[in-house]
Design an enzyme around this catalytic site. Structure first.
Site, short mmCIF file in Angstrom:
data_model
loop_
_atom_site.label_atom_id
_atom_site.label_comp_id
_atom_site.label_asym_id
_atom_site.label_seq_id
_atom_site.Cartn_x
_atom_site.Cartn_y
_atom_site.Cartn_z
N PRO A 52 0.82 -1.22 0.00
CA PRO A 52 0.00 0.00 0.00
C PRO A 52 0.85 1.26 0.00
O PRO A 52 2.03 1.23 0.35
CB PRO A 52 -0.79 -0.12 1.31
CG PRO A 52 0.10 -0.93 2.20
CD PRO A 52 0.80 -1.91 1.30
N CYS A 53 0.24 2.37 -0.41
CA CYS A 53 0.90 3.67 -0.29
C CYS A 53 0.92 4.04 1.19
O CYS A 53 -0.12 4.26 1.80
CB CYS A 53 0.14 4.73 -1.09
SG CYS A 53 0.73 4.92 -2.77
N GLN A 54 2.10 4.09 1.76
CA GLN A 54 2.27 4.45 3.16
C GLN A 54 3.36 5.51 3.26
O GLN A 54 3.85 6.01 2.25
CB GLN A 54 2.64 3.20 3.99
CG GLN A 54 1.55 2.13 4.01
CD GLN A 54 2.02 0.86 4.69
OE1 GLN A 54 2.96 0.22 4.25
NE2 GLN A 54 1.34 0.49 5.76
#
Length: 396
Positions: free
Chosen positions: A70-72
């Protein structure tokens, strides 16, 4: 795994963990379809903590590491008490991937993310992707990336993702470096698997970006003041020098549309048809809006959004499946089609599977229909993975 094994790869170890749910539906589906023996249903962050600097650890040696994450927040901080002086945020999946690469150094890395990765975070456009590129360069990899829309390669869903492939330098598996133009146009795995209208020579001399400083310095300074990301839809990096350009897909084969995946009317359960009493609500949510709103601080503003086709046209590739596709509650983003008998209906889990190229009934393992839709909202288009997997297999 379906796409990679169809292109000649063998899976020897896998990890799947859903931290927010007690029932591990994805892991159960995986073992139901592939059998036991390869999947570890445990938090990967805990697994990598058991990796030693010298010992074999819990993850076997491998030629190809594949992952979606995920985009983190990929930022790092300098910590004097740490041996390496730099640490990433705990629980961020990229740093688990990085730890595996640090100890295993496979010949290839194949990663996937939403294309927002190229421009996050908002305050430092492109910083997160710059950190990932610098990490891979420091581990000895040439990196290429490309944003691809599955529909551009004939698949029945418009699904844009950024694919990243890294080749470890020096083990004989990477193509000979003939410069960024050749890599982008011919030599790279993505150039061969997801062909596009290659760059012109003027676009790649000198490099567009040089990633300078350690990871903490990139965290603090990269992209400050940028209104737009410097990373375009395709690019290549070698020795921390980055060349990037916009590329359009090139494909002349057969194409599928939403109509091609629909089930016969007699197979559709009644629960997927929209009651007449709900049509007005669906119509409102799908339509364009200009709605006055008041923020928590009292500021008044006008919320605006454009309309979405309602019902969805079936003579085109579908819109992107989202994780909230399931359930009967009216929604702006769920697919709704004309059933052909004067009624409207949602897409079934089987039709969602077909849009991603999965075999019929793949997620029919006892999980609720809403979770089946959620799985397809998180999935990749199988055929797109197969195209890239085949080019990587041919490199061995």
């Amino acid at each position: 795994r379906l796409g990679l094994e169809a292109s000649g790869w063998e899976t020897i170890w896998a990890n799947q963990w859903e931290p927010s749910t007690k029932t591990q539906h994805a892991a159960e589906c995986y073992e139901k379809r592939f059998g036991g023996g390869t999947l570890v249903n445990e938090d990967i962050n805990q697994i990598v903590e058991r990796i030693g600097d010298d010992g074999p650890g819990p993850i076997p040696d491998h030629d190809l590491l594949v992952g979606g994450f995920p985009c983190q927040d990929y930022s790092v901080a300098k910590v004097r008490s740490q041996a390496h002086g730099i640490v990433g945020k705990k629980g961020v999946l990229w740093w688990a991937i990085h730890r595996i690469l640090e100890t295993k150094r496979p010949s290839f890395v194949f990663l996937e993310n939403v294309d927002r990765l190229l421009k996050s975070p908002t305050a430092q456009r492109g910083r997160d992707f710059a950190i990932i590129l610098a990490c891979l360069s420091d581990l000895g990899y040439i990196v290429e990336w490309r944003v691809a829309n599955a529909a551009d390669y004939g698949f029945p869903q418009r699904r844009r993702r950024v694919f990243l492939v890294a080749h470890h330098v020096g083990d004989g598996s990477e193509p000979k470096w003939r410069g960024p133009i050749s890599w982008m146009a011919e030599d790279g795995a993505l150039a061969r698997g997801l062909p596009g209208d290659g760059p012109s020579p003027s676009q790649f001399n000198p490099p567009d970006i040089k990633l300078q400083g350690d990871l903490a310095e990139i965290t603090e300074g990269f992209g400050l003041g940028n209104l737009m990301t410097p990373f375009l839809s395709a690019g290549v990096m070698w020795r921390r020098e980055v060349w990037t350009t916009a590329i359009r897909s090139v494909y002349s084969g057969p194409r599928k549309v939403l109509r091609d995946v629909l089930q016969p009317a007699k197979e559709i359960p009644e629960s997927f048809f929209i009651p007449e009493a709900q049509v007005e609500r669906w119509t409102y949510l799908k339509g364009s809006k200009n709605v006055p709103r008041i923020a928590k601080n009292g500021h008044e503003y006008l919320y605006s959004e454009g309309g979405i086709a309602f019902p969805d046209p079936i003579d085109q590739p579908s819109r992107t499946i989202l994780t909230g596709e399931g359930g009967v509650t009216p929604s702006r983003f769920k697919h709704v089609i004309d059933a052909g008998d004067g009624r409207l209906r949602r897409l079934t889990p089987l039709e969602l599977e077909r849009l991603n190229g999965f075999p019929d009934g793949w997620t029919e393992t006892g999980m609720p229909d809403g979770r089946r839709a959620f799985m397809m909202g998180n999935a990749l288009v199988v055929g797109l993975v197969e195209r890239v997997g085949r080019t990587l297999a041919n490199s061995l």
